[in-house]
Enzyme design. Structure first.
Site, PDB file in Angstrom:
ATOM      1  N   ASP A   1       1.032   5.287   1.741  1.00 16.49           N
ATOM      2  CA  ASP A   1       0.184   5.892   3.216  1.00 16.49           C
ATOM      3  C   ASP A   1      -0.678   6.973   2.979  1.00 16.49           C
ATOM      4  OD1 ASP A   1       1.471   4.006   4.566  1.00 16.49           O
ATOM      5  OD2 ASP A   1       3.193   4.903   5.352  1.00 16.49           O
TER       6      ASP A   1
ATOM      7  N   HIS B   1       4.793   0.091  -0.108  1.00 15.64           N
ATOM      8  CA  HIS B   1       5.596  -0.932   0.615  1.00 15.64           C
ATOM      9  C   HIS B   1       4.555  -1.891   1.626  1.00 15.64           C
ATOM     10  CE1 HIS B   1       3.984   2.667   2.959  1.00 15.64           C
ATOM     11  NE2 HIS B   1       3.900   1.964   4.089  1.00 15.64           N
TER      12      HIS B   1
ATOM     13  N   HIS C   1       0.670  -1.186   0.051  1.00  9.16           N
ATOM     14  CA  HIS C   1       0.094  -0.114  -0.077  1.00  9.16           C
ATOM     15  C   HIS C   1       1.027   1.339  -0.177  1.00  9.16           C
ATOM     16  CE1 HIS C   1       1.218  -0.539   4.208  1.00  9.16           C
ATOM     17  NE2 HIS C   1       1.015   0.651   4.361  1.00  9.16           N
TER      18      HIS C   1
ATOM     19  N   ARG D   1       6.845  -9.339  16.257  1.00  7.16           N
ATOM     20  CA  ARG D   1       7.749  -8.266  15.731  1.00  7.16           C
ATOM     21  C   ARG D   1       6.993  -7.034  16.267  1.00  7.16           C
ATOM     22  NH1 ARG D   1       6.653  -4.656  11.148  1.00  7.16           N
ATOM     23  NH2 ARG D   1       8.191  -4.561   9.696  1.00  7.16           N
TER      24      ARG D   1
END
Length: 681
Positions: free
Chosen positions: A555, A625, A553, A635
């Site tokens: 931002d 990204h 996507h 994570r």
């Protein structure tokens, strides 16, 4: 208005409804079929859902095609003549209206009397029927048809997360093949153009030429259809029809002005993909740009010169294309003419705008083809005149001397000081194969990473910031997050050490200052949103995963890989300018951060997270990204989004600033904080 001017105002004129049809029809109105399908859906009668919904879609297509055919036929049978007197002109208008009503009545019957509500029209424009269809086909165990319906719906609604997940699941079902993922509502001219670009990018120039030429034929055909659909009743916005007391001349003039405006808007309509508000930039001229270079690569300089000259009709004086045309002339030893179809098309658009100016009584406006076809400023609604496409990205045409595409961000700088001792530059934009990208290490220490991870384990809540959904991006991972303000509140209440809450606050400020300095921004970078996030692989759900932890996507815009565009429009957070991710650990499997091309497939750079590592980048379509699947472990990171516009500063951050200031001055922390987590992409 002078009666002799009226016929001149009409190019593909519109019919005024004058005669009502009377015969019984045979085609069921599509909105009634749609209502029956929805009712059947909530009664769990899925066979009827399919029958009624497919019937509604077929009826809708049939009515549209009939309107186009009838309006074009009646236009030819009852042409206007500039020498018409007023009475003959109105006689022709009424005859054309009667012709069209009779034609539609003969083909679709009572459909011509049936007024479909605006809500239903919008549902069909948004492809809502295909959402019902995919669920009905799924219940009927027809995964091939369900995949087709889901794909069709998703093309116009790419922000629909659940449908995206359904499509991923369909890809793994037995009996579903790649050929089933077909867009049933694809516009022929756009489909051919997209296929042509794909071949062009592969260097298959002969195949690309054939498809670009096909796309042009379909484009001009679609333009005729679009204009024919304008030839009907018009909406007079801001007018009270019950109090509309103008003369016949004024009524007709207002009507035809609306029609001309509608026809002129066909340029935007044909360049706009389903579900998008913004058209593809420079759409029609781009066909000729691609063609001139493809013909050159194929050794067909005669056609290359012709297409270069055609492109210059749209953008007179374009330096790179003038150079290309000179090169082709020199190689050929003679000149050529631009394509007549495009020349006629442009003459008509110029005349239309001039007539719109007359009809709207706007004097002194200036028209230039270049500004019309490649505008970056949007439209002037105060004049009700379309100004052409207003795509957000700067378009750099293709030259036969170099084949590059750049964005306006390339004029920005990078490489400013990193401000804090120990922070290390690992890779800049060039090393990361992109624009406005940076990778840094040692932004925070191992001890600070450990403290923030411990903080995350205490304060984060499943789905926080994502409307309470535990797995907003993939069902195979659990998502947890917390905001700066929430963390400070926990600190005040004694649920976490205040030192840790302050560390989160100060770490995000450190990241903001580094990004602002490194990219040498000329104004203050403000927080748009700050999030302490952890993604945890769910045990037992990691076998044969083919999804991402976070899909590809951008931002601040909606990524459209098929069109190679990113649409800067809601629901994207369009006011974000820069983004950063500060990682807190690396002891997990998978979870690499990746940059891709706008096709959302070609990976241009990959970043393996570890404590203290930060990746920063501009938030637009130049930096698509995502995150690869986290297949084992957890994570954690601090996710940050920034804006250069102070009007869009993060409200919670301003409240957090006040909390910290109060703590620093030994003021009592106020009660009743309003915590309002946001839904982040």
């Amino acid at each position: 208005m002078d009666g002799n001017l009226l016929p001149t105002l009409i190019f593909l004129p519109v019919l005024l409804s004058a005669v009502l049809p009377s015969s019984a029809g045979v085609l069921e109105p599509y909105d009634l079929l749609y209502d029956n399908a929805v009712e059947a859906f909530y009664s769990a009668d899925y066979e009827s859902v399919v029958r009624y919904m497919e019937g509604a879609l077929s009826s809708n297509r049939h009515v549209r095609a009939t309107r186009v055919q009838c309006r074009l036929r009646c236009q030819d049978q009852h042409p206007f003549d500039e020498s018409f007197s007023d009475l003959r002109f109105f006689d022709s208008v009424l005859r054309r209206a009667a012709c069209m009503n009779k034609c539609i009545e003969a083909k679709v019957g009572t459909q011509s009397l049936h007024k479909v509500s605006e809500d239903v029209v919008q549902d069909f424009n948004r492809r809502i029927p295909y959402n019902y269809l995919q669920q009905a086909y799924q219940k009927l165990q027809r995964p091939d048809k369900a995949a087709e319906a889901a794909h069709t719906y998703f093309q116009a609604n790419p922000e629909h997360v659940e449908m995206g997940r359904d499509l991923e699941q369909y890809k793994n079902l037995q009996g579903v093949e790649e050929t089933h993922f077909v867009d049933r509502e694809a516009r022929p001219h756009q489909r051919s153009f997209t296929a042509a670009v794909q071949l062009y990018d592969k260097g298959e120039y002969e195949g690309a030429i054939a498809l670009f030429e096909e796309a042009l034929v379909k484009y001009y055909r679609a333009d005729v259809d679009c204009r024919a659909l304008c030839q009907g009743p018009q909406k007079f916005e801001g007018q009270d029809h019950l109090r509309y007391r103008y003369s016949l001349y004024e009524v007709v003039s207002d009507h035809f002005t609306q029609v001309l405006h509608c026809e002129h808007e066909c340029v935007r309509d044909l360049a706009t993909r389903p579900g998008r508000l913004s058209p593809m930039e420079n759409y029609l001229p781009l066909h000729y740009d691609y063609l001139q270079f493809a013909y050159f690569k194929a050794g067909r300089l005669e056609e290359a010169l012709q297409c270069a000259l055609t492109y210059l009709l749209f953008h007179k004086g374009e330096e790179f294309m003038e150079e290309n045309a000179d090169y082709y002339r020199e190689e050929l030893g003679h000149d050529a003419e631009p394509r007549e179809k495009a020349a006629w098309y442009l003459r008509r658009h110029k005349q239309e705008l001039e007539l719109l100016l007359i009809g709207s009584k706007i004097m002194g406006a200036e028209f230039t083809e270049g500004n019309y076809w490649r505008s970056t400023g949007g439209r002037d609604d105060s004049h009700s005149i379309p100004s052409g496409t207003d795509g957000w990205m700067e378009y750099v045409p293709i030259s036969h001397k170099k084949n590059v595409t750049v964005t306006s961000l390339q004029s920005l700088k990078e490489g400013g000081p990193l401000l804090y001792e120990g922070v290390q530059l690992v890779q800049n934009s060039a090393a990361l194969n992109g624009t406005q990208r940076v990778l840094l290490d040692h932004v925070i220490s191992e001890e600070e990473c450990a403290e923030l991870r411990q903080l995350a384990h205490t304060v984060t809540m499943a789905g926080d910031g994502y409307k309470g959904r535990m797995s907003p991006h993939t069902p195979n991972e659990r998502f947890e997050g917390a905001s700066v303000l929430k963390t400070l509140q926990h600190g005040f209440e004694g649920r976490v050490p205040m030192r840790s809450a302050r560390l989160f606050y100060e770490t995000s400020e450190r990241a903001r200052r580094i990004i602002e300095s490194y990219f040498v921004l000329n104004s203050t970078l403000h927080f748009s949103y700050t999030h302490l996030v952890c993604r945890t692989a769910i045990k037992g759900q990691q076998d044969h995963r083919n999804d991402l932890s976070h899909p590809i996507h951008a931002d601040n815009c909606l990524l459209d890989p098929d069109a190679n565009e990113c649409w800067k429009e809601p629901p994207a957070y369009t006011n974000r300018d820069y983004s950063a991710l500060l990682y807190l650990n690396g002891d997990f499997e998978g979870g690499e951060f990746i940059f891709t091309e706008m096709d959302a497939k070609t990976v241009t750079a990959s970043v393996k997270p570890k404590c203290g590592r930060m990746v920063g980048f501009s938030s637009g379509g130049e930096n698509p990204h995502g995150v690869k699947a986290v297949t084992s472990g957890q994570r954690c990171a601090v996710a940050l989004w920034f804006t250069l516009n102070p009007l869009y500063r993060e409200l919670e951050r301003l409240q957090a600033d006040e909390v910290v200031q109060a703590l620093d001055t030994q003021h009592v922390f106020g009660q009743g904080l309003n915590i309002n987590p946001k839904d982040e992409l």
